[in-house]
Design an enzyme around this catalytic site. Structure first.
Site, PDB file in Angstrom:
ATOM      1  N   LYS A  35       0.848  -1.201   0.000  1.00  0.00           N
ATOM      2  CA  LYS A  35       0.000   0.000   0.000  1.00  0.00           C
ATOM      3  C   LYS A  35       0.885   1.254   0.000  1.00  0.00           C
ATOM      4  O   LYS A  35       2.101   1.164   0.219  1.00  0.00           O
ATOM      5  CB  LYS A  35      -0.904  -0.019   1.231  1.00  0.00           C
ATOM      6  CG  LYS A  35      -0.139   0.047   2.540  1.00  0.00           C
ATOM      7  CD  LYS A  35      -0.977  -0.392   3.722  1.00  0.00           C
ATOM      8  CE  LYS A  35      -0.160  -0.293   5.001  1.00  0.00           C
ATOM      9  NZ  LYS A  35      -0.737  -1.045   6.103  1.00  0.00           N
ATOM     10  N   TYR A 255      17.501  29.117   8.845  1.00  0.00           N
ATOM     11  CA  TYR A 255      16.308  29.881   9.244  1.00  0.00           C
ATOM     12  C   TYR A 255      16.141  29.866  10.760  1.00  0.00           C
ATOM     13  O   TYR A 255      16.344  28.844  11.412  1.00  0.00           O
ATOM     14  CB  TYR A 255      15.050  29.241   8.652  1.00  0.00           C
ATOM     15  CG  TYR A 255      14.826  29.562   7.188  1.00  0.00           C
ATOM     16  CD1 TYR A 255      14.699  30.876   6.755  1.00  0.00           C
ATOM     17  CD2 TYR A 255      14.715  28.538   6.264  1.00  0.00           C
ATOM     18  CE1 TYR A 255      14.470  31.159   5.412  1.00  0.00           C
ATOM     19  CE2 TYR A 255      14.483  28.808   4.920  1.00  0.00           C
ATOM     20  CZ  TYR A 255      14.368  30.124   4.511  1.00  0.00           C
ATOM     21  OH  TYR A 255      14.147  30.401   3.188  1.00  0.00           O
TER      22      TYR A 255
HETATM   23  C1  LIG Z   1       0.111  -2.030   6.694  1.00  0.00           C
HETATM   24  C2  LIG Z   1      -0.408  -3.342   7.188  1.00  0.00           C
HETATM   25  C3  LIG Z   1       0.449  -4.433   7.417  1.00  0.00           C
HETATM   26  C4  LIG Z   1       1.957  -4.336   7.302  1.00  0.00           C
HETATM   27  O1  LIG Z   1       2.493  -3.770   8.487  1.00  0.00           O
HETATM   28  P1  LIG Z   1       4.068  -3.595   8.675  1.00  0.00           P
HETATM   29  O2  LIG Z   1       4.209  -3.077  10.048  1.00  0.00           O
HETATM   30  O3  LIG Z   1       4.495  -2.602   7.654  1.00  0.00           O
HETATM   31  O4  LIG Z   1       4.673  -4.921   8.465  1.00  0.00           O
HETATM   32  C5  LIG Z   1      -0.123  -5.638   7.731  1.00  0.00           C
HETATM   33  N1  LIG Z   1      -1.473  -5.768   7.870  1.00  0.00           N
HETATM   34  C6  LIG Z   1      -2.305  -4.734   7.689  1.00  0.00           C
HETATM   35  C7  LIG Z   1      -3.778  -4.938   7.858  1.00  0.00           C
HETATM   36  C8  LIG Z   1      -1.814  -3.490   7.362  1.00  0.00           C
HETATM   37  O5  LIG Z   1      -2.659  -2.459   7.188  1.00  0.00           O
END
Ligand SMILES: *Cc1c(COP(=O)(O)O)cnc(C)c1O
Length: 359
Positions: A35, A255
């Site tokens: 994702k 800054y």
């Molecule tokens: C994003 C996600 C993962 C992966 O988690 P990580 O900590 O990046 O390994 C697994 N399961 C679900 C439902 C997620 O949303």
């Protein structure tokens, strides 16, 4: 010279990291989580490298559409499930699988007629209290899915761990116990583990694991780096020095003039800043590599530039290579200095950077 700031994606590190998942969770199938543009690494690029995965997990329909348009025909799970009944036809046409976590989604499924039933993952809330049916609603949800003509037989069973990044937090054991208890009388493939579960909680592996961050070479645990977990960093954010100058004692830098030279000293200007996705909140003292050696950020990072202390790099010249995170400098360290987590830094990398693939 064109702007030297770049992001390099090491493809062989991706392949190494998924093989590390296989070693750790030997009996489990792997749903590779890609994702958010594969955590900023490029959705299609990453999907092509992870051809060894058994399925991909994405957050929502558009991400899955992109994968199908690129010709990727692997199993794909929508981790947040459908947002509306209108999406179900497209989900079905693309051959996607859905997570069902809320009563509203049961209603959508019950009202629709599909040419072919959907593979469904029933999400159970065992304590994270984000998505999923609360324990007292699980039997109701399971029975409604079983009786729904839009849902394929063999409902998958899923939960998500809230604190697995902390090895000793007893909440993970409680979540596991709650999950196993709730599904005792139910058949179907199960999935629990995110990356932290894969590394730290073998009893969470079951039929499927769902690694995300570890695929990108980063430790999900609060007390280790990816390298220490046998992972290789996939993303390196790099650039070059575009100015080197000598400043007098007490001269301010950047800054807000938040940092002053404690002595006469050499400083370097680095061509990257928060406009590229470097955290603006990184304080003075955050490590940066110049010529492969550690120096520190001084003053506030600006949009396209930041300034580093070159007292330990007196030979540094304009054009010298700089690494902001990745190979040689764990993003875990930079995130911790900036008061954030590696996930946020990776996802926040700006698309204006040159993207270079290798391996
Ligand atoms: C994003 C996600 C993962 C992966 O988690 P990580 O900590 O990046 O390994 C697994 N399961 C679900 C439902 C997620 O949303």
């Amino acid at each position: 010279m064109s702007r030297p700031a770049s992001v390099t994606i090491n493809l062989s590190a991706l392949r190494h990291n998924i093989s590390r998942v296989r070693d750790l969770a030997k009996g489990s199938k792997v749903m590779a989580i890609i994702k958010a543009d594969a955590y900023g690494h490029g959705l299609i690029r990453v999907a092509r490298q992870l051809s060894d995965a058994d399925a991909f997990g994405v957050a929502f329909l558009d991400e899955a559409q992109e994968l199908r348009e690129a010709g990727i025909d692997k199993r794909i799970v929508l981790l947040e499930g459908p947002y509306s009944a209108a999406e179900l036809m497209e989900i079905q046409a693309l051959g996607l699988e859905i997570v069902v976590h809320d009563v509203s989604q049961l209603e959508m499924l019950e009202q629709v007629t599909l040419p072919k039933p959907l593979v469904t993952w029933l999400k159970i809330d065992t304590g994270m209290h984000r998505l999923g049916f609360l324990p007292e609603l699980v039997n109701m949800a399971w029975a409604r899915l079983r009786d729904c003509t839009a849902v394929a037989a063999g409902i998958h069973l899923m939960t998500h761990l809230a604190v697995a990044s902390e090895r000793d937090n007893p909440m993970t054991e409680q979540q596991l116990a709650t999950f196993f208890d709730l599904i005792r009388d139910k058949e179907g493939p199960r999935t629990i583990a995110n990356s932290a579960g894969v590394i730290a909680f073998p009893e969470s592996h079951v039929e499927w694991v769902r690694p995300g961050i570890m695929l990108y070479g980063i430790s999900p645990l609060s007390d280790s780096t990816g390298i220490e977990e046998g992972l290789q960093p996939v993303m390196t954010m790099a650039t070059r020095l575009i100015a080197v100058k000598s400043l007098r004692k007490n001269e301010p830098v950047g800054y807000g003039a938040t940092w002053r030279c404690p002595e006469d000293m050499l400083v370097g200007v680095v061509a990257a800043g928060y406009g590229d996705g470097y955290p603006r909140h990184a304080p003075s003292g955050t490590p940066v590599l110049v010529n492969g050696q550690r120096v520190t950020l001084i003053g506030r990072a600006s949009m396209d530039m930041m300034i580093v202390d070159l007292r330990h790099q007196p030979q540094a010249r304009v054009g010298d290579p700089v690494v902001l995170w990745g190979e040689g400098l764990p993003v875990e360290e930079v995130a911790s200095h900036a008061g954030t987590i590696p996930y946020e830094l990776l996802c926040g990398v700006n698309k204006r950077l040159n993207l270079i693939e290798h391996g």
